[in-house]
Structure formats: C-alpha cells, structure tokens
Write a protein that holds these residues in place. Sequence first.
Motif, PDB file in Angstrom:
ATOM      1  N   GLN A  44     -23.922  -1.104  10.592  1.00 59.31           N
ATOM      2  CA  GLN A  44     -25.065  -0.569  11.363  1.00 59.31           C
ATOM      3  C   GLN A  44     -26.419  -1.000  10.782  1.00 59.31           C
ATOM      4  O   GLN A  44     -27.301  -1.415  11.526  1.00 59.31           O
ATOM      5  CB  GLN A  44     -24.957   0.960  11.380  1.00 59.31           C
ATOM      6  CG  GLN A  44     -26.084   1.612  12.127  1.00 59.31           C
ATOM      7  CD  GLN A  44     -25.564   2.426  13.314  1.00 59.31           C
ATOM      8  OE1 GLN A  44     -24.402   2.318  13.698  1.00 59.31           O
ATOM      9  NE2 GLN A  44     -26.420   3.226  13.876  1.00 59.31           N
ATOM     10  N   ALA A  45     -26.534  -0.890   9.450  1.00 56.79           N
ATOM     11  CA  ALA A  45     -27.829  -1.208   8.833  1.00 56.79           C
ATOM     12  C   ALA A  45     -28.229  -2.660   9.109  1.00 56.79           C
ATOM     13  O   ALA A  45     -29.406  -2.966   9.304  1.00 56.79           O
ATOM     14  CB  ALA A  45     -27.767  -0.958   7.330  1.00 56.79           C
ATOM     15  N   TRP A  46     -27.258  -3.533   9.154  1.00 55.51           N
ATOM     16  CA  TRP A  46     -27.533  -4.947   9.426  1.00 55.51           C
ATOM     17  C   TRP A  46     -28.230  -5.146  10.755  1.00 55.51           C
ATOM     18  O   TRP A  46     -29.045  -6.044  10.923  1.00 55.51           O
ATOM     19  CB  TRP A  46     -26.208  -5.729   9.449  1.00 55.51           C
ATOM     20  CG  TRP A  46     -26.058  -6.585   8.266  1.00 55.51           C
ATOM     21  CD1 TRP A  46     -25.568  -6.215   7.046  1.00 55.51           C
ATOM     22  CD2 TRP A  46     -26.442  -7.953   8.143  1.00 55.51           C
ATOM     23  NE1 TRP A  46     -25.616  -7.273   6.197  1.00 55.51           N
ATOM     24  CE2 TRP A  46     -26.142  -8.351   6.831  1.00 55.51           C
ATOM     25  CE3 TRP A  46     -27.005  -8.879   9.014  1.00 55.51           C
ATOM     26  CZ2 TRP A  46     -26.387  -9.631   6.366  1.00 55.51           C
ATOM     27  CZ3 TRP A  46     -27.241 -10.157   8.552  1.00 55.51           C
ATOM     28  CH2 TRP A  46     -26.944 -10.521   7.240  1.00 55.51           C
ATOM     29  N   PHE A  47     -27.836  -4.319  11.718  1.00 52.20           N
ATOM     30  CA  PHE A  47     -28.324  -4.524  13.082  1.00 52.20           C
ATOM     31  C   PHE A  47     -29.556  -3.687  13.420  1.00 52.20           C
ATOM     32  O   PHE A  47     -30.042  -3.736  14.538  1.00 52.20           O
ATOM     33  CB  PHE A  47     -27.194  -4.209  14.080  1.00 52.20           C
ATOM     34  CG  PHE A  47     -26.128  -5.264  14.100  1.00 52.20           C
ATOM     35  CD1 PHE A  47     -26.359  -6.490  14.712  1.00 52.20           C
ATOM     36  CD2 PHE A  47     -24.902  -5.052  13.497  1.00 52.20           C
ATOM     37  CE1 PHE A  47     -25.385  -7.480  14.727  1.00 52.20           C
ATOM     38  CE2 PHE A  47     -23.925  -6.026  13.504  1.00 52.20           C
ATOM     39  CZ  PHE A  47     -24.171  -7.247  14.121  1.00 52.20           C
ATOM     40  N   MET A  48     -30.057  -2.919  12.464  1.00 48.59           N
ATOM     41  CA  MET A  48     -31.225  -2.084  12.760  1.00 48.59           C
ATOM     42  C   MET A  48     -32.499  -2.924  12.770  1.00 48.59           C
ATOM     43  O   MET A  48     -32.587  -3.957  12.098  1.00 48.59           O
ATOM     44  CB  MET A  48     -31.340  -0.954  11.732  1.00 48.59           C
ATOM     45  CG  MET A  48     -30.331   0.154  11.962  1.00 48.59           C
ATOM     46  SD  MET A  48     -30.547   0.944  13.596  1.00 48.59           S
ATOM     47  CE  MET A  48     -29.123   0.385  14.492  1.00 48.59           C
ATOM     48  N   PRO A  49     -33.518  -2.471  13.549  1.00 50.73           N
ATOM     49  CA  PRO A  49     -34.728  -3.284  13.708  1.00 50.73           C
ATOM     50  C   PRO A  49     -35.345  -3.727  12.380  1.00 50.73           C
ATOM     51  O   PRO A  49     -35.843  -4.839  12.280  1.00 50.73           O
ATOM     52  CB  PRO A  49     -35.675  -2.363  14.483  1.00 50.73           C
ATOM     53  CG  PRO A  49     -34.784  -1.425  15.216  1.00 50.73           C
ATOM     54  CD  PRO A  49     -33.562  -1.264  14.375  1.00 50.73           C
TER      55      PRO A  49
ATOM     56  N   GLY B 183     -24.461   6.470  24.296  1.00 52.21           N
ATOM     57  CA  GLY B 183     -23.606   7.330  23.473  1.00 52.21           C
ATOM     58  C   GLY B 183     -23.167   6.629  22.199  1.00 52.21           C
ATOM     59  O   GLY B 183     -23.821   5.696  21.728  1.00 52.21           O
ATOM     60  N   ALA B 184     -22.034   7.058  21.647  1.00 53.72           N
ATOM     61  CA  ALA B 184     -21.587   6.572  20.328  1.00 53.72           C
ATOM     62  C   ALA B 184     -21.345   5.065  20.310  1.00 53.72           C
ATOM     63  O   ALA B 184     -21.479   4.424  19.275  1.00 53.72           O
ATOM     64  CB  ALA B 184     -20.311   7.296  19.930  1.00 53.72           C
ATOM     65  N   HIS B 185     -20.990   4.482  21.463  1.00 53.31           N
ATOM     66  CA  HIS B 185     -20.679   3.043  21.498  1.00 53.31           C
ATOM     67  C   HIS B 185     -21.868   2.191  21.935  1.00 53.31           C
ATOM     68  O   HIS B 185     -21.687   0.986  22.178  1.00 53.31           O
ATOM     69  CB  HIS B 185     -19.494   2.786  22.437  1.00 53.31           C
ATOM     70  CG  HIS B 185     -18.195   3.305  21.899  1.00 53.31           C
ATOM     71  ND1 HIS B 185     -17.402   2.578  21.044  1.00 53.31           N
ATOM     72  CD2 HIS B 185     -17.562   4.489  22.074  1.00 53.31           C
ATOM     73  CE1 HIS B 185     -16.333   3.285  20.724  1.00 53.31           C
ATOM     74  NE2 HIS B 185     -16.409   4.464  21.337  1.00 53.31           N
ATOM     75  N   LEU B 186     -23.032   2.811  22.041  1.00 49.97           N
ATOM     76  CA  LEU B 186     -24.229   2.051  22.434  1.00 49.97           C
ATOM     77  C   LEU B 186     -24.269   0.727  21.665  1.00 49.97           C
ATOM     78  O   LEU B 186     -24.071   0.708  20.447  1.00 49.97           O
ATOM     79  CB  LEU B 186     -25.482   2.877  22.104  1.00 49.97           C
ATOM     80  CG  LEU B 186     -26.829   2.209  22.342  1.00 49.97           C
ATOM     81  CD1 LEU B 186     -27.063   1.973  23.833  1.00 49.97           C
ATOM     82  CD2 LEU B 186     -27.963   3.080  21.793  1.00 49.97           C
ATOM     83  N   CYS B 187     -24.531  -0.338  22.387  1.00 48.59           N
ATOM     84  CA  CYS B 187     -24.435  -1.694  21.806  1.00 48.59           C
ATOM     85  C   CYS B 187     -25.113  -1.792  20.433  1.00 48.59           C
ATOM     86  O   CYS B 187     -26.296  -1.508  20.290  1.00 48.59           O
ATOM     87  CB  CYS B 187     -25.060  -2.691  22.763  1.00 48.59           C
ATOM     88  SG  CYS B 187     -25.085  -4.351  22.091  1.00 48.59           S
ATOM     89  N   LEU B 188     -24.336  -2.248  19.473  1.00 49.26           N
ATOM     90  CA  LEU B 188     -24.842  -2.403  18.115  1.00 49.26           C
ATOM     91  C   LEU B 188     -25.846  -3.552  18.039  1.00 49.26           C
ATOM     92  O   LEU B 188     -26.756  -3.546  17.216  1.00 49.26           O
ATOM     93  CB  LEU B 188     -23.633  -2.698  17.212  1.00 49.26           C
ATOM     94  CG  LEU B 188     -23.721  -2.494  15.728  1.00 49.26           C
ATOM     95  CD1 LEU B 188     -24.202  -1.100  15.375  1.00 49.26           C
ATOM     96  CD2 LEU B 188     -22.345  -2.725  15.103  1.00 49.26           C
ATOM     97  N   GLY B 189     -25.675  -4.529  18.911  1.00 49.77           N
ATOM     98  CA  GLY B 189     -26.512  -5.732  18.836  1.00 49.77           C
ATOM     99  C   GLY B 189     -27.712  -5.704  19.764  1.00 49.77           C
ATOM    100  O   GLY B 189     -28.356  -6.734  19.979  1.00 49.77           O
TER     101      GLY B 189
END
Length: 422
Positions: free
Chosen positions: A113-118, A367-373
């Motif tokens: 998750q942290a990798w894909f955060m703004p 929701g929980a599966h909101l696109c990670l990318g």
Amino acid sequence: MTIPQEVADAIVDPKAYADGRIYESYAWLRANDPLGVAQPAGYDPFRVVTRHADILEISRQNELFHSGDRATTIVNKAVDDHVRKQTGGSPHLVRSLVQMDAPDHPKYRALTQAWFMPRNMQGLDQRIRNIARASVERMAAKGGECDFVREVALHYPLHVIMEILGVPEQDEPRMLMLTQELFGAADPELGRAPSATAAPGDRSSIQAVLADFYQYFAQISADRRANPRDDLATVIATSQVDGRPISEFEAMSYYVIVATAGHDTTSSTTAGAMRALCENPDQFAYVKQDLSRVPGFIDEAIRWTTPVKTFMRSATAYAKVGGQAIVKGEWLMLCYASGNRDEAVFDEPDRFRADRKPNKQLAFGYGAHLCLGQHLAKMEMRILYEELLPRLQSVELAGEPRMSEALFVNGLKRLPIRFKFS
Ligand code: HEM
C-alpha cells in the motif's frame, strides 16, 4: 425479476463490448430492472447491478459481499467446473488481492500500500516524465500519422509499471504479449489459441499464459531475495504475513496482478482520452488552452472509457440493496461502465465533458478493494498529456477505431490518427 434473454445474452457477449451495444443494454437495465437476474445459457444466474448507488452500496460492504467465494470475473459453468477441477475446488487460478477477503485481504494489501500512496508516487514524477517524453518523441517520429494504441498507449504504461516493478526493458514485449493474451482471451486477435485437444470452454490457454508468467516471475523473485533492490519486486519477494514469508503462489499472484492490472487498464484509458480529443475538437481546444484542466480531462477519460467493465461479488448473508432482497450465495456483477453512465449522477452522461465537476466516476471500484494503482494511473496519464498537448497542434481520426472483444478489461486495440506537432 429475470431480465429479457437478449439483454442477458449481450451482458456475456464480448462483441457487445466491442461495438458499444452493451451501453444500450445498461441503459435499459438502469431504467427497468437495475438489479435484474440474468441467466444466459450455460451460466449460473447472476444479478446485473447497473445503478451507481447500488454498485457503491455493494462495494463498500465487504463482509456482506465477498470477492473470493466465487469467481471474481464472469465465467460460464464449463469454465468454472474446469478451474475447480484443476485447483482442487477453488474458483480461482490465482490468489491475488482481488480474490481475497478479510482477514487476509487487509494484510496482503498492507504489504504494498505505501508504495502506491501519493507521497511515494511524487518521488517517481521525473522518471515517469522521462518515459512520457520518450513516448511523445516516438509519436513525433511517425511524421503526422500513426496508430496511437500501438505507438503510445500500449508501451507507455507498460514501461512505467515495469520500471516500478524492476522488470528489465528487454523483457517488456514478453509482458505485453502475456497481458494481452490474458485479458484479450476472448478476442480472436489478442487471445492465445487453445491447444488442439482443448474441450469447449476450456481455459487451458489462460492457464498456459499464467504458467508463463509464473516461470518468468519465479526468476525475478529468486533474484530479489538474493540481491534486494529498491523496487516493488523486492517488496513482494521479501514480504511476510503473520511473521512468515508469503507463499510462492501468493507472491506469483501478486506479481501477476501488478504486472497486468498496472498497464492494460491505463493503456485503454490513455487511448480513449485521445479518441475523445479527436471526436470532440471543442474539448481538445478547451484542455489545450490551459494545462491545469488536464486532471479533469483525465478523470473524464476514466469515466468515459471505464476499462474494467465488471467485477463479481457474492452475498454472504441476506441483504437489502436498492429496496430489493438479495439472498445468501447470490452472485452479483458490478457493472462499473453502467454506473459511470448513470443519468441520476451525471448530467448528459453520454457526452465527454472535461469540465465535469464533481466527477463521481467509479471506474476504480470502491470499498476495501478500491484500486491500489489509482494514483499511479492518474498521475502517469496526467504527465503524458501535459507533455503531449503543448506540442499537439491538431489531431483527428485517420480511420475506424477498433475496440477489443472482452467482457472484463476492454478498450481500443486500434486508433489510427492524423496529427500536427509544433
Ligand atoms: C485507469 C486505470 C485503472 C483502472 C480503471 C483500474 C480499475 C480497478 C478496479 C475496478 C479495481 C477493483 C477490483 C475489485 O473491486 O475487486 C482495481 C483493483 C486493483 N488495481 Fe486497478 N485499475 C487501474 C490501474 C491500476 C494500476 C496502474 C495498478 C498498478 C499496479 C492497479 C492495480 C490494482 C490492484 C493491485 C488492485 C487490487 C486491489 C485490491 O483488491 O485490494 N490498477 N482496479
């Protein structure tokens, strides 16, 4: 209520997604039967969820509507039986985030998750901009006419995600081919031909593609365990859940979801954005005049193209949605492309309007599966058009655009354009 047979048949007809007929079916369903049950021949019955509000309501209740209990993309009974036989009972050939539910899902999502955060994405701005500039140069070298899909839209997001993953550039054509074979399995031009001995409805071609992916990423994974680097492949290869390294199968599944979800979707949207500029000269002028309008233009391109057409859920208990009772075990198809044309949420939903505000598009799910990318996808498209638009003086169609025949991820496979660069 069971929906009319021709509407149900369109929902599972890859050609309806290629020629746009699917939008007529969606409009009919939203108006007449927004949670209707479809039962095309050879399929288990499923609900077709077509209204924006209902898609959000189901997506945000991840305990009540599971991703992993049944197939996450629509498949017929023959395919489902085949997969379960191969896997010893599971409906999934891979086990990535998309197929997981709590308690595993949040643990595996947290790994990257942290990798894909703004915040982390901002650090990639310059690297992505360099790739974007190279793509614009490649287009310029075509001298005024090209197939935008082949020259720009396919390669640019592929190059970005492979650089983030740490896949060497010379292996990109292989990754592109494998992704097209996976998502374009139903398209005669893109899919891999099944073996001569395959039974009807057989998924052997998809399994063969996955086996190739696994073989490739097994080498990458072994290398990163031995020689860790600053890339996403290392994060995945060295991940631990509950104090133990994740299994080889789950690591492979993680690579496959990032490698595939990370570019085909973005390619389709990048190409759809260019098509919109060709078909709407007023929108081209509007965005070109002021580059601060690019993010709004990208949001509208995401809404307009909605490359991920559907994902499936299944009810874990009795539930009420949109005033209708859903019973335990029911299979539901979330039709994102329909939600994104819902007239209850969007004015003039069938018009491309870069000035749409707010733009409540739900193409990344919810929701929980909101696109990670999603941040990466938006950022890379913004950067490409920020680099492209100042140089693009005019653009128009130079032939018939062609869409892929696919029920799951679909988009342009040809976009012939004529253009002038400054
Ligand atoms: C325009 C581009 C994109 C669109 C429309 C899109 C769409 C979606 C959708 C609808 C989901 C939800 C799946 C579900 O509810 O089951 C999803 C999940 C996901 N997407 Fe994207 N995506 C895009 C770009 C990307 C990119 C660039 C990446 C980068 C790796 C990515 C990685 C993922 C992953 C890993 C998930 C699974 C998240 C989870 O289940 O927790 N996507 N995407």
